[in-house]
Design an enzyme around this catalytic site. Structure first.
Site, mmCIF file in Angstrom:
data_model
loop_
_atom_site.group_PDB
_atom_site.id
_atom_site.type_symbol
_atom_site.label_atom_id
_atom_site.label_comp_id
_atom_site.label_asym_id
_atom_site.label_seq_id
_atom_site.Cartn_x
_atom_site.Cartn_y
_atom_site.Cartn_z
ATOM 1 N N LYS A 121 0.844 -1.206 0.000
ATOM 2 C CA LYS A 121 0.000 0.000 0.000
ATOM 3 C C LYS A 121 0.875 1.251 0.000
ATOM 4 O O LYS A 121 0.606 2.207 -0.737
ATOM 5 C CB LYS A 121 -0.952 -0.028 1.210
ATOM 6 C CG LYS A 121 -2.082 -1.036 1.026
ATOM 7 C CD LYS A 121 -2.935 -1.276 2.270
ATOM 8 C CE LYS A 121 -3.945 -2.400 1.978
ATOM 9 N NZ LYS A 121 -4.820 -2.746 3.100
ATOM 10 N N GLN B 157 -4.818 -1.500 9.285
ATOM 11 C CA GLN B 157 -4.764 -2.822 8.660
ATOM 12 C C GLN B 157 -5.395 -3.865 9.579
ATOM 13 O O GLN B 157 -5.086 -3.943 10.767
ATOM 14 C CB GLN B 157 -3.298 -3.187 8.342
ATOM 15 C CG GLN B 157 -3.127 -4.473 7.569
ATOM 16 C CD GLN B 157 -3.714 -4.423 6.159
ATOM 17 O OE1 GLN B 157 -3.767 -3.375 5.527
ATOM 18 N NE2 GLN B 157 -4.171 -5.555 5.659
ATOM 19 N N ASP C 141 -11.301 3.003 3.879
ATOM 20 C CA ASP C 141 -11.662 1.582 3.778
ATOM 21 C C ASP C 141 -13.172 1.410 3.583
ATOM 22 O O ASP C 141 -13.630 0.346 3.185
ATOM 23 C CB ASP C 141 -11.259 0.841 5.061
ATOM 24 C CG ASP C 141 -9.972 0.043 4.913
ATOM 25 O OD1 ASP C 141 -9.715 -0.448 3.797
ATOM 26 O OD2 ASP C 141 -9.249 -0.075 5.908
HETATM 27 N N1 GUN Z 1 -7.314 -6.757 5.777
HETATM 28 C C1 GUN Z 1 -7.710 -7.483 4.713
HETATM 29 N N2 GUN Z 1 -8.322 -6.699 3.798
HETATM 30 C C2 GUN Z 1 -8.295 -5.440 4.300
HETATM 31 C C3 GUN Z 1 -8.756 -4.188 3.801
HETATM 32 O O1 GUN Z 1 -9.335 -4.061 2.721
HETATM 33 N N3 GUN Z 1 -8.544 -3.118 4.611
HETATM 34 C C4 GUN Z 1 -7.917 -3.225 5.821
HETATM 35 N N4 GUN Z 1 -7.765 -2.121 6.549
HETATM 36 N N5 GUN Z 1 -7.483 -4.377 6.308
HETATM 37 C C5 GUN Z 1 -7.658 -5.476 5.537
#
Ligand code: GUN
Length: 284
Positions: free
Chosen positions: A54, A98, A121
């Protein structure tokens, strides 16, 4: 028939290119550089990899990333207090925590602490509510990536029967809402669904988000269907695979996403898109 393979890696690359131009004009015309705060708690190896990807993607399109890597024993209060600081930080347009979080932290409490205006998100109940009522602000990234793959691939959604397998808050429920918003007739299946094979065989569009390696055999899939496979699983031999048995499905379908290189790259691209949207809302 051998189906088309939907190249998520390439579609995501093009999207990042477009976002890069958008970021350049935001910076040049409004002196605003989009900023994303990325919070990682603990040392989960997969999460560390996702966070690194990311941050790399942010750098590629010119988004500033603010990295907060916290130890496993971080208290919920310490995490909440960091989020409150970031909620009020003018250079931060998006906040990403995350998941999964360590078990001593209440995930929903954390999700709800993020300002809905910076919830890139799209997990906050405010944003989930807006999605459910058909007036979305930030859409959850993986489901939005699935819809974008369908759109770019020219797949007609309106009036088709979409079957979603998996009812998580992150993928299954929001992707079902988005397909509904695009006028599909939606069936949402889950672990207690009876006659799963029969349900899946009705799908013009199948979205698999179960998290079990190759759980859906090709024989269950309607000939000519479009398959979006959200699963990223590891086989016993260490190789990656989706929730659908790709080799069996490919000869039957109109189109299918591969794993890896399908939905995965789109999740990050849509996160960048939400962050740019967050920055644009600041100047509007
Ligand atoms: N863990 C797995 N997929 C995601 C996501 O799309 N966003 C976040 N913040 N954590 C994740």
């Amino acid at each position: 028939m051998t189906g088309n393979i939907i190249d998520g890696k390439e579609i995501a690359r093009q999207l990042r290119g477009a976002l890069r131009s958008q970021v350049q004009s935001l910076t040049a015309e409004h002196a605003v550089t989009p900023g994303l705060a990325v919070i990682l708690v603990g040392s989960n190896a997969a999460s560390q990899l996702y966070v690194r990807m990311k941050k790399q993607a942010c750098a590629e399109v010119g988004i500033t990333s603010f990295s907060h890597e916290l130890p496993d024993d971080t208290t919920e209060d310490a995490l909440l207090s960091l989020i409150y600081t970031l909620n009020n930080h003018p250079a931060v347009h998006g906040i990403l925590v995350q998941l999964p979080l360590p078990p001593h932290i209440h995930t929903q409490r954390i999700v709800e602490a993020i300002s809905p205006d910076k919830d890139v998100d799209g997990f906050h109940p405010h944003n989930m509510g807006l999605l459910a009522t058909g007036t979305p602000l930030f859409r959850p990234c993986t489901p939005w990536g699935c819809l974008e793959l369908l759109r770019v691939s020219g797949v007609e959604v309106a009036g088709r029967h979409a079957v979603v397998v998996g009812r998580s808050n992150i993928v299954g429920k929001p992707v079902a809402l988005m397909l509904l918003a695009e006028h599909a007739t939606v069936t949402l299946c889950h672990s207690r669904t009876t006659h799963l094979a029969q349900q899946i065989s009705q799908a013009d569009i199948l979205v698999a988000a179960i998290g079990q390696p190759e759980k859906i055999p090709g024989a269950w899939i309607k000939p000519g269907a479009v398959v979006i496979d959200v699963g990223i699983n590891r086989r016993a031999d260490g190789t990656l695979c989706g929730d659908v048995c790709f080799a069996e499905a490919l000869p039957r379908v109109a189109a299918i996403t591969p794993v890896p290189g399908g939905v995965g790259p789109m999740t990050i691209a849509m996160l960048l898109k939400n962050t740019v949207l967050g920055a644009e809302r600041c100047i509007a």
